[in-house]
Design a protein around this motif. Structure first.
Motif, PDB file in Angstrom:
ATOM      1  N   GLU A   6      35.348 -11.239 -27.745  1.00  0.00           N
ATOM      2  CA  GLU A   6      34.739 -12.340 -28.578  1.00  0.00           C
ATOM      3  C   GLU A   6      33.329 -12.725 -28.072  1.00  0.00           C
ATOM      4  OE1 GLU A   6      36.409 -16.941 -29.925  1.00  0.00           O
ATOM      5  OE2 GLU A   6      36.846 -16.037 -27.615  1.00  0.00           O
ATOM      6  N   ILE A   7      32.716 -12.845 -29.292  1.00  0.00           N
ATOM      7  CA  ILE A   7      31.046 -13.141 -29.268  1.00  0.00           C
ATOM      8  C   ILE A   7      30.689 -14.629 -29.436  1.00  0.00           C
ATOM      9  CG2 ILE A   7      28.715 -12.517 -29.534  1.00  0.00           C
ATOM     10  CD1 ILE A   7      30.371 -10.175 -28.388  1.00  0.00           C
ATOM     11  N   PHE A  59      38.082  -6.513 -37.104  1.00  0.00           N
ATOM     12  CA  PHE A  59      37.682  -7.962 -37.014  1.00  0.00           C
ATOM     13  C   PHE A  59      38.829  -8.588 -37.319  1.00  0.00           C
ATOM     14  CE2 PHE A  59      35.952 -11.872 -38.626  1.00  0.00           C
ATOM     15  CZ  PHE A  59      35.093 -12.118 -37.365  1.00  0.00           C
ATOM     16  N   ILE A 103      28.883  -4.945 -33.205  1.00  0.00           N
ATOM     17  CA  ILE A 103      29.717  -3.898 -33.992  1.00  0.00           C
ATOM     18  C   ILE A 103      28.878  -2.550 -33.979  1.00  0.00           C
ATOM     19  CG2 ILE A 103      30.499  -3.244 -36.309  1.00  0.00           C
ATOM     20  CD1 ILE A 103      31.045  -6.242 -36.589  1.00  0.00           C
ATOM     21  N   LEU A 110      30.115 -11.924 -41.735  1.00  0.00           N
ATOM     22  CA  LEU A 110      29.876 -11.618 -40.538  1.00  0.00           C
ATOM     23  C   LEU A 110      28.239 -12.030 -40.366  1.00  0.00           C
ATOM     24  CD1 LEU A 110      31.519  -8.457 -39.715  1.00  0.00           C
ATOM     25  CD2 LEU A 110      32.293 -10.821 -38.950  1.00  0.00           C
ATOM     26  N   THR A 121      25.202 -11.958 -34.748  1.00  0.00           N
ATOM     27  CA  THR A 121      25.634 -11.969 -33.565  1.00  0.00           C
ATOM     28  C   THR A 121      26.763 -10.606 -33.295  1.00  0.00           C
ATOM     29  OG1 THR A 121      25.390 -14.278 -33.409  1.00  0.00           O
ATOM     30  CG2 THR A 121      26.474 -13.323 -31.743  1.00  0.00           C
ATOM     31  N   ASP A 122      27.535 -10.732 -34.186  1.00  0.00           N
ATOM     32  CA  ASP A 122      28.752  -9.996 -34.213  1.00  0.00           C
ATOM     33  C   ASP A 122      28.389  -8.427 -34.720  1.00  0.00           C
ATOM     34  OD1 ASP A 122      30.954 -11.476 -33.368  1.00  0.00           O
ATOM     35  OD2 ASP A 122      31.016 -12.564 -35.282  1.00  0.00           O
ATOM     36  N   TYR A 156      37.998 -12.155 -33.348  1.00  0.00           N
ATOM     37  CA  TYR A 156      38.025 -11.077 -32.234  1.00  0.00           C
ATOM     38  C   TYR A 156      37.763  -9.772 -33.002  1.00  0.00           C
ATOM     39  CZ  TYR A 156      40.860 -14.777 -30.144  1.00  0.00           C
ATOM     40  OH  TYR A 156      41.116 -16.216 -29.793  1.00  0.00           O
ATOM     41  N   LEU A 157      36.860  -8.872 -32.104  1.00  0.00           N
ATOM     42  CA  LEU A 157      36.472  -7.632 -32.392  1.00  0.00           C
ATOM     43  C   LEU A 157      37.356  -6.795 -31.337  1.00  0.00           C
ATOM     44  CD1 LEU A 157      32.742  -8.042 -32.486  1.00  0.00           C
ATOM     45  CD2 LEU A 157      34.090  -7.894 -34.560  1.00  0.00           C
ATOM     46  N   ASP A 165      38.026  -5.355 -41.681  1.00  0.00           N
ATOM     47  CA  ASP A 165      37.864  -6.806 -41.847  1.00  0.00           C
ATOM     48  C   ASP A 165      38.970  -7.324 -42.827  1.00  0.00           C
ATOM     49  OD1 ASP A 165      37.456  -9.457 -41.934  1.00  0.00           O
ATOM     50  OD2 ASP A 165      35.380  -9.330 -42.450  1.00  0.00           O
ATOM     51  N   THR A 209      34.786 -17.163 -34.212  1.00  0.00           N
ATOM     52  CA  THR A 209      34.596 -16.651 -35.518  1.00  0.00           C
ATOM     53  C   THR A 209      35.683 -15.791 -35.542  1.00  0.00           C
ATOM     54  OG1 THR A 209      33.163 -15.125 -34.682  1.00  0.00           O
ATOM     55  CG2 THR A 209      31.923 -17.190 -35.476  1.00  0.00           C
TER      56      THR A 209
END
Length: 306
Positions: free
Chosen positions: A232-233, A206, A95, A87, A90-91, A299-300, A181, A297
């Motif tokens: 999603e970022i 994630f 989080i 990760l 950005t994510d 989905y959160l 994850d 990348t």
């Protein structure tokens, strides 16, 4: 050197970041008597690094120079050895915020992987919080323990080598947040609920595929989680460039030239604004997105224990 406590001087055994430029840097373990090769020449640890201040400009043997930076979770994410897909900041920033983490928080994580998120979580919950991280792969778990010891954060993290889907996190009713994850996060939702505190704990999963998200959301609903949402970022970077645009013909340039007696054939007038109008283009600075950018990348999915 510690990833959670800043040190002024470089010491034997430290992990430091050799900064050659924004697109070129790498970590190095400082050891007495060791040398590091760079494109600018050799760096001798004994004379060039040990005892110097972090942030120092170090001249290499070929005359070029580099900066030696104190490691941070952000720099480590950009330079760590990849044992798995990781990760990025950005994510990680979303989080950390959405899980409502702060100093003193208790966090459960699976899987540990390369430790990119783990270092950021440890820095966030320090100095009184704790991270319980579970890794299925034995060698990756051992390597994570070794890195945490080298980075002097081992007192803030417990690494467990087991299958979280079968055996859980090894703790019950204490976690403020859980992060998943793993390939089948829906199989670990029950263990995540058991690890979370009695009420109000947060969970994040994630997943790269929307089918994984769908099954995970169904499992969260089944176990009574609320406020379920998926996002999603995407990161879009801009560069400053010089842009040339054609000046639109509004029918006034010729009139302006005739009224002022401007002669475009006269060499003395070539540098004037009217001459630029005759050329038909104008240059200016503008922000332009990169031609290639990192796409999807993962989905959160976030939820709250009711």
């Amino acid at each position: 050197m510690s990833f959670i406590e800043y040190g002024d001087t470089i010491k034997d055994g430290d992990t430091a970041i050799v900064f050659l430029g924004h697109e070129s840097m790498f970590p190095v373990k400082v050891q007495h008597g060791t040398v590091t090769q760079t494109k600018y020449g050799v760096i001798r640890h004994s004379t060039d690094l040990i005892g110097k201040k972090y942030g120092s400009k170090v001249t290499c043997s070929k005359g070029g120079w580099v900066f030696i930076l104190h490691p941070t979770p952000e720099l480590w994410t950009m330079n760590l050895p990849h044992r798995t897909q990781i990760l990025y900041s950005t994510d990680i920033s979303v989080i950390t915020m959405m899980l409502e983490l702060k100093p003193g928080s208790i966090v459960c994580e699976s899987g540990t992987g390369s430790g990119s998120l783990s270092h950021a979580l440890i820095r966030t919950v320090a100095p009184t919080g704790h991270l319980y991280t579970v890794e299925f792969h034995q060698q990756r778990a051992e390597k994570a323990r070794e890195e945490f010891r080298e980075h002097r954060v081992e007192h803030l993290v417990t690494v467990t080598n087991q299958d979280v889907c079968k055996n859980g996190f090894g703790v019950s009713n204490i976690a403020d947040a859980v992060f998943l994850d793993i390939p089948s996060p829906w199989e670990a939702i029950g263990h995540a609920k058991s690890a979370l505190k009695a009420e109000g704990g947060r969970i994040c999963s994630f997943s790269p595929c929307i089918e994984q998200v769908q099954r995970t959301c169904l499992a969260m609903e089944e176990y009574g989680f609320t406020e379920i949402n998926t996002l999603e970022i995407l990161l879009r970077v801009y560069n400053v460039r010089t842009i040339s645009l054609q000046i639109p013909d509004l029918g006034k340039a010729a009139e302006a030239n005739s009224s002022t007696g401007f002669d475009s054939s006269d060499p003395s007038n070539q540098g004037s604004p009217s001459a630029n109008l005759q050329q038909g283009t104008v240059q200016f600075k503008s922000g332009v997105p990169l031609r290639e950018m990192v796409g999807h990348t993962g989905y959160l999915t976030f939820a709250t224990k009711s």
